[in-house]
Design a protein around this motif. Structure first.
Motif, PDB file in Angstrom:
ATOM      1  N   PRO A 244     -14.379  24.963   4.626  1.00 13.38           N
ATOM      2  CA  PRO A 244     -13.716  25.662   5.864  1.00 13.38           C
ATOM      3  C   PRO A 244     -13.358  24.740   7.251  1.00 13.38           C
ATOM      4  O   PRO A 244     -14.315  23.823   7.623  1.00 13.38           O
ATOM      5  CB  PRO A 244     -14.921  26.919   6.062  1.00 13.38           C
ATOM      6  CG  PRO A 244     -15.931  26.025   5.748  1.00 13.38           C
ATOM      7  CD  PRO A 244     -15.815  25.193   4.754  1.00 13.38           C
ATOM      8  N   THR A 245     -12.419  24.962   7.820  1.00 11.54           N
ATOM      9  CA  THR A 245     -12.002  24.508   8.959  1.00 11.54           C
ATOM     10  C   THR A 245     -13.085  24.955  10.160  1.00 11.54           C
ATOM     11  O   THR A 245     -13.612  26.019  10.121  1.00 11.54           O
ATOM     12  CB  THR A 245     -10.757  24.424   9.474  1.00 11.54           C
ATOM     13  OG1 THR A 245     -10.510  25.840   9.456  1.00 11.54           O
ATOM     14  CG2 THR A 245      -9.814  24.016   8.466  1.00 11.54           C
ATOM     15  N   LEU A 246     -12.967  24.372  11.363  1.00  7.86           N
ATOM     16  CA  LEU A 246     -13.648  25.044  12.391  1.00  7.86           C
ATOM     17  C   LEU A 246     -13.156  26.533  12.891  1.00  7.86           C
ATOM     18  O   LEU A 246     -14.003  27.506  13.123  1.00  7.86           O
ATOM     19  CB  LEU A 246     -13.553  24.230  13.660  1.00  7.86           C
ATOM     20  CG  LEU A 246     -14.447  24.652  14.941  1.00  7.86           C
ATOM     21  CD1 LEU A 246     -16.046  24.809  14.671  1.00  7.86           C
ATOM     22  CD2 LEU A 246     -14.217  23.693  15.884  1.00  7.86           C
ATOM     23  N   HIS A 247     -11.904  26.471  12.475  1.00  6.03           N
ATOM     24  CA  HIS A 247     -11.278  28.027  12.867  1.00  6.03           C
ATOM     25  C   HIS A 247     -11.493  28.697  11.582  1.00  6.03           C
ATOM     26  O   HIS A 247     -11.965  30.050  11.990  1.00  6.03           O
ATOM     27  CB  HIS A 247      -9.707  27.853  12.665  1.00  6.03           C
ATOM     28  CG  HIS A 247      -8.858  28.893  12.753  1.00  6.03           C
ATOM     29  ND1 HIS A 247      -8.928  29.698  14.290  1.00  6.03           N
ATOM     30  CD2 HIS A 247      -7.923  29.669  12.264  1.00  6.03           C
ATOM     31  CE1 HIS A 247      -8.054  30.669  14.000  1.00  6.03           C
ATOM     32  NE2 HIS A 247      -7.740  30.944  12.828  1.00  6.03           N
ATOM     33  N   GLY A 248     -11.608  28.483  10.457  1.00  7.07           N
ATOM     34  CA  GLY A 248     -12.217  29.208   9.288  1.00  7.07           C
ATOM     35  C   GLY A 248     -13.771  29.573   9.700  1.00  7.07           C
ATOM     36  O   GLY A 248     -14.064  30.521   9.206  1.00  7.07           O
TER      37      GLY A 248
END
Length: 393
Positions: free
Chosen positions: A374-378
């Motif tokens: 996961p990205t930080l946004h995710g």
């Protein structure tokens, strides 16, 4: 209880690691935010009789996990530190006699300030507990009062001192976004916790859960989403500066000190659950089965005496496996190797390719030919990410 008819599910090529969860349902007082299966011990409890029931529950469950090694044990609650040393010794000796416990198994017990006695915790360590998880939540007396905790800040510090005297692997639970809490107060809680030298820290956003006292009478002064997000980012930055790795949504650890039991959950491993309200996930050639024991201690003991403490037992539908897998694995900041999806679900990667592409296009994940994370946004919008893997059927 309704019998379940299993249909063949031959995609699983090997069984995942197995953990054991043990639930102790009693506590001194129910916290107004708590939605766990815990019950105030107004009339006391017979811990030796309850342990005998736990071991009978384990015996009845053995056919589903026969011959498999147990790699971690987690004794949760409630407040397991209310148990007597004799009951803890009986429990762990009984587990060792009934399952193949790995030689270096992580054995965690949850404990709360107000239940700490130095000699008692020395005995817990001698019985085989090698990791403590201490529910402090805050070091601020006003915050503790608003949360309905039975301890004060002095008892919190004493509890951690005792814990770290007898155990070299200690988790500290803290909450943030508390009623009337400021960013400075949240960071002060963290600083006080880190000063003790704990090896693991869990930082939880206070959430108002259904069927809790807080859901009926919401406390005044809860921070809004922006202030709560500021607290989360500041706590994460301070923990990184202190040398803690952020390895799961709410979990931070010093090197090599991640909670192995929870990692097995998040990697979609198997776990057997015994005790009132305990959950289980067991894989076999026929598929994946989830179980839940009766929640009320009296109902649990009565059902167990009748020969089966399981209240619900059902096989996870193939269509639900992608969501169940992602619900766990995408909590890990490092993500997962794609090969693990097929290994733990028995499904091919084709089952999730469309959803992965959607998640990537929305900036919620990063992926390579072998890995997804996961990205930080995710991480910040995990529910939005998980929703992509929900199936209609």
């Amino acid at each position: 209880m309704t019998q379940v008819v299993f249909t063949p599910h031959t995609g699983l090529t090997q069984l995942p690691p197995l953990s054991l969860y043990v639930h102790f349902p009693w506590c001194v007082r129910k916290c107004p935010y708590c939605d766990f299966n815990s019950h105030e011990a107004r009339a006391g409890f017979d811990d030796l009789a309850y342990v005998a029931a736990l071991l009978r529950d384990l015996e009845l469950a053995l056919p589903a996990v026969w011959g498999r090694a147990v790699h971690t044990v987690f004794i949760g609650g409630g407040t397991p530190s209310l148990m007597s040393p004799a009951a803890m010794e009986m429990l762990l000796d009984g587990i060792r006699a009934r399952v193949r416990l790995a030689p270096a198994a992580e054995i965690t017990m949850e404990a709360n300030p107000g239940t700490f006695e130095a000699e008692k915790f020395k005995a817990f360590r001698a019985a085989g507990v090698n990791r403590l998880s201490v529910g402090i939540q805050s070091f601020d007396d006003e915050a503790l009062r608003r949360l309905g905790r039975i301890h004060d800040s002095r008892q919190a510090h004493v509890a951690l001192d005792i814990a770290l005297h007898h155990f070299d692997n200690v988790n500290l639970d803290l909450m943030y976004a508390l009623p009337q809490q400021t960013l400075a107060l949240a960071l002060d809680d963290l600083s006080q916790g880190l000063a003790h030298g704990v090896t693991h820290l869990s930082a939880y956003h206070l959430t108002i859960e259904p069927n809790t006292l807080f859901s009926r009478y919401e406390p005044a002064g809860l921070p809004d989403e922006d202030r709560a997000a500021d607290m989360q980012e500041a706590l994460e930055a301070r923990l990184a500066e202190a040398g803690f790795m952020h390895y799961e949504t709410s979990a931070f650890a010093r090197p090599e000190r991640q909670c192995q039991h929870n990692l097995n959950y998040w990697r979609f491993g198997d776990y057997l659950g015994i005790g009132a309200g305990a959950h289980a996930k067991i894989s076999s050639a026929e598929g994946i089965v989830r179980e839940m024991r009766h929640k009320q201690p009296t109902a649990y003991l009565q059902a167990l005496a009748a020969g089966d403490a399981v209240q619900t037992r059902q096989r996870v539908a193939r269509s639900a496996l992608p969501f169940e897998f992602m619900m766990n694995l995408l909590r890990l900041t490092e993500g997962f190797e794609l090969a693990l999806f097929a290994e733990r679900t028995g499904l091919s990667l084709a089952a999730i390719q469309r959803e992965l592409a959607q998640a990537e296009s929305r900036g919620l994940i990063e992926r390579s030919p072998t890995h997804v994370r996961p990205t930080l946004h995710g991480q910040r919008f995990l529910n939005d990410l998980l929703t992509l893997f929900l199936k209609d059927d």
